[in-house]
Enzyme design. Structure first.
Site, PDB file in Angstrom:
ATOM      1  N   ASN A  54     -44.414  -2.863  21.886  1.00  0.00           N
ATOM      2  CA  ASN A  54     -44.973  -4.109  22.408  1.00  0.00           C
ATOM      3  C   ASN A  54     -46.490  -4.006  22.582  1.00  0.00           C
ATOM      4  O   ASN A  54     -47.113  -4.879  23.187  1.00  0.00           O
ATOM      5  CB  ASN A  54     -44.357  -4.443  23.763  1.00  0.00           C
ATOM      6  N   HIS A 140     -35.538 -12.997  30.502  1.00  0.00           N
ATOM      7  CA  HIS A 140     -35.508 -11.545  30.704  1.00  0.00           C
ATOM      8  C   HIS A 140     -34.696 -11.149  31.936  1.00  0.00           C
ATOM      9  O   HIS A 140     -34.635 -11.882  32.923  1.00  0.00           O
ATOM     10  CB  HIS A 140     -36.970 -11.094  30.877  1.00  0.00           C
ATOM     11  N   GLU A 191     -39.679 -18.296  29.539  1.00  0.00           N
ATOM     12  CA  GLU A 191     -40.629 -17.406  28.868  1.00  0.00           C
ATOM     13  C   GLU A 191     -41.353 -18.182  27.798  1.00  0.00           C
ATOM     14  O   GLU A 191     -40.755 -19.070  27.182  1.00  0.00           O
ATOM     15  CB  GLU A 191     -39.858 -16.247  28.202  1.00  0.00           C
ATOM     16  N   SER A 195     -38.166 -12.510  24.485  1.00  0.00           N
ATOM     17  CA  SER A 195     -38.427 -11.103  24.190  1.00  0.00           C
ATOM     18  C   SER A 195     -37.538 -10.514  23.103  1.00  0.00           C
ATOM     19  O   SER A 195     -37.934  -9.557  22.449  1.00  0.00           O
ATOM     20  CB  SER A 195     -38.317 -10.274  25.461  1.00  0.00           C
ATOM     21  N   ASP A 220     -43.236 -16.904  32.116  1.00  0.00           N
ATOM     22  CA  ASP A 220     -43.436 -15.478  31.841  1.00  0.00           C
ATOM     23  C   ASP A 220     -44.089 -15.349  30.462  1.00  0.00           C
ATOM     24  O   ASP A 220     -43.458 -15.598  29.441  1.00  0.00           O
ATOM     25  CB  ASP A 220     -42.066 -14.783  31.889  1.00  0.00           C
ATOM     26  N   HIS A 223     -44.903 -11.743  26.280  1.00  0.00           N
ATOM     27  CA  HIS A 223     -45.111 -11.484  24.848  1.00  0.00           C
ATOM     28  C   HIS A 223     -46.076 -12.477  24.204  1.00  0.00           C
ATOM     29  O   HIS A 223     -46.162 -12.557  22.983  1.00  0.00           O
ATOM     30  CB  HIS A 223     -43.767 -11.519  24.115  1.00  0.00           C
ATOM     31  N   LYS A 254     -47.769  -4.606  27.833  1.00  0.00           N
ATOM     32  CA  LYS A 254     -47.515  -4.932  26.429  1.00  0.00           C
ATOM     33  C   LYS A 254     -48.853  -5.085  25.694  1.00  0.00           C
ATOM     34  O   LYS A 254     -49.513  -4.087  25.494  1.00  0.00           O
ATOM     35  CB  LYS A 254     -46.582  -6.142  26.366  1.00  0.00           C
TER      36      LYS A 254
HETATM   37  C1  LIG Z   1     -41.187  -6.491  29.526  1.00  0.00           C
HETATM   38  C2  LIG Z   1     -40.882  -7.783  30.166  1.00  0.00           C
HETATM   39  C3  LIG Z   1     -40.912  -7.925  31.557  1.00  0.00           C
HETATM   40  C4  LIG Z   1     -41.095  -6.769  32.476  1.00  0.00           C
HETATM   41  O1  LIG Z   1     -42.389  -6.277  32.466  1.00  0.00           O
HETATM   42  P1  LIG Z   1     -42.636  -4.732  32.774  1.00  0.00           P
HETATM   43  O2  LIG Z   1     -44.069  -4.654  33.084  1.00  0.00           O
HETATM   44  O3  LIG Z   1     -42.228  -3.985  31.555  1.00  0.00           O
HETATM   45  O4  LIG Z   1     -41.766  -4.391  33.951  1.00  0.00           O
HETATM   46  C5  LIG Z   1     -40.726  -9.182  32.074  1.00  0.00           C
HETATM   47  N1  LIG Z   1     -40.483 -10.240  31.289  1.00  0.00           N
HETATM   48  C6  LIG Z   1     -40.405 -10.125  29.943  1.00  0.00           C
HETATM   49  C7  LIG Z   1     -40.134 -11.336  29.122  1.00  0.00           C
HETATM   50  C8  LIG Z   1     -40.585  -8.895  29.354  1.00  0.00           C
HETATM   51  O5  LIG Z   1     -40.474  -8.778  28.039  1.00  0.00           O
END
Ligand SMILES: *Cc1c(COP(=O)(O)O)cnc(C)c1O
Length: 404
Positions: A54, A140, A191, A195, A220, A223, A254
């Protein structure tokens, strides 16, 4: 003294449960990596071309981030000493939050030890048993766990189905207009880039609905940040909706190449979270090196260097469209899923790719639904055209050999 018999009974129980996981083709094991995060990884003695990271802009091993982390260690040490509210609120954390708020064009920002902790702390702080949390089916795990833990009523709409979202909001609206009931707060969480599927949320329609029905939106951008929008803030920026999203969440782990999570929003939101987000309050502050690396990353992403990386990433993603083995995939983001279905077969295809020097791990239940196992291919700006050529021939030689 150990009570051996109790340990044995636990181990017996676990051996049985692990056996079931293994027999379902769902056993997971850690693979030790002996190199930094670059497109070429040294995994268990093999040098593999990595299409699973990522680290979309190739910042995880960038000299500017490393230098910033090293300087922070030299100035502030390795540990933070305590939680942020005791004596762990070090200058690097404050610098990071100011940088994040300026980047996202919000009044304020708060950093957490992870994106997972950001989701958990925020949703549980804002919502309680009289409230309603509305989720896309594919959000997620951190958001699902947070919504459950909050004790709020949970309503789920099919993936990206705005009609179902509307029906849920209408139901909540009727419930709220019943004067005998206590008015519920309504929070929609989705999101921008999903993801495991790599597709995008219909953000404009969701924003229009949440405005119409008086709900709040938490987005969120895990990505999307670094990849979408003229200033690489994320999908909300690209859609011109940056000021319409009450709670902007993301990760520093990421595209930002470091570690940690964040929430951006109003000053009041951040002040409230400092007082009520339990994953923030009851946890030692992240190490200064992580905060400093993330600050350097946000600065890089905003610079012309970030713009170059964004452009080269999208160019590489465009080149994948001509790969015959990927003809059924979506190319809306840097996540390009190759759906396989059967769990065991997905693992076998991944193993075959490894023998051709390409690393794309199989993603299985519980990360995705049963029977929807897939290879989750991710593209980064650090890949080269030669890397893509190798990927193309490895896909050709493996996928073709597995019956559909
Ligand atoms: C990776 C991810 C998270 C969590 O983030 P981390 O910093 O890895 O704990 C939350 N939401 C989504 C959509 C993710 O892909």
């Amino acid at each position: 003294m150990f009570h051996r018999s109790e340990v044995n009974s636990l181990d017996q129980d676990l051996a049985e449960r692990l056996k079931q996981i293994r027999e379902s083709g769902l056993l997971r094991e850690l693979r030790r990596v002996d190199s930094p995060q670059t497109p070429h990884l040294e995994i268990q003695g093999a040098r593999l071309l990595n299409f699973s990271s990522n680290d979309y802009l190739g910042l995880a091993n960038h000299p500017a981030l490393k230098e910033s982390a090293i300087r922070a260690v030299e100035k502030f040490g390795s540990g933070s000493g305590a939680s942020r509210l005791i004596c762990g609120s070090l200058a690097p954390h404050h610098e990071l939050e100011e940088t994040l708020a300026a980047f996202k064009k919000t009044e304020a920002a708060l950093s957490f030890s992870s994106g997972y902790a950001a989701a958990l702390g925020t949703i549980c702080a804002l919502m309680g048993k009289d409230d309603i949390v509305v989720l896309d089916k594919l959000v997620h795990a951190s958001i699902v766990d947070a919504a459950r833990l909050s004790g709020a009523k949970l309503r789920v709409f099919s993936h990206n189905n705005v009609e179902e979202l509307k029906q849920i909001l209408q139901w909540a609206d009727r419930k709220n207009s019943d004067v005998a009931n206590k008015r519920s707060r309504i929070l929609i969480v989705t999101e921008s880039v999903f993801s495991m599927d790599g597709d995008l949320a219909p953000l404009r329609e969701i924003v229009a609905l949440k405005n119409k029905y008086g709900a709040w939106l938490m987005l969120d951008e895990a990505h999307a940040t670094g990849l979408f929008g003229q200033n690489r803030r994320g999908l909300a920026e690209q859609e011109g909706l940056g000021d319409q999203v009450e709670i902007q969440m993301g990760t520093l782990g990421k595209a930002l190449g470091a570690s940690g999570g964040y929430i951006c929003g109003s000053r009041l939101l951040i002040d409230f979270l400092v007082n009520r987000a339990r994953s923030f309050i009851f946890s030692t502050a992240p190490v200064p090196a992580a905060a400093a690396a993330a600050t350097a990353a946000v600065q890089l992403v905003q610079s012309s260097f970030g713009e170059e990386k964004q452009q080269s990433l999208w160019k590489l993603i465009g080149q994948l469209k001509s790969f015959p083995e990927l003809s059924g995939s979506t190319f809306s983001s840097a996540i390009i899923p190759l759906l396989i279905g059967d769990e065991t077969k997905a693992v076998e295809v991944a193993a075959a790719l490894r023998t051709h020097g390409v690393f794309i791990p199989a993603i299985r239940y519980p990360t995705v639904a049963r029977g929807e196992a897939r290879l989750r291919l991710t593209m980064t700006a650090a890949h080269s055209s030669e890397d893509l050529d190798k990927l193309k021939s490895a896909l050709h030689e493996t996928i073709g050999n597995f019956p559909k």
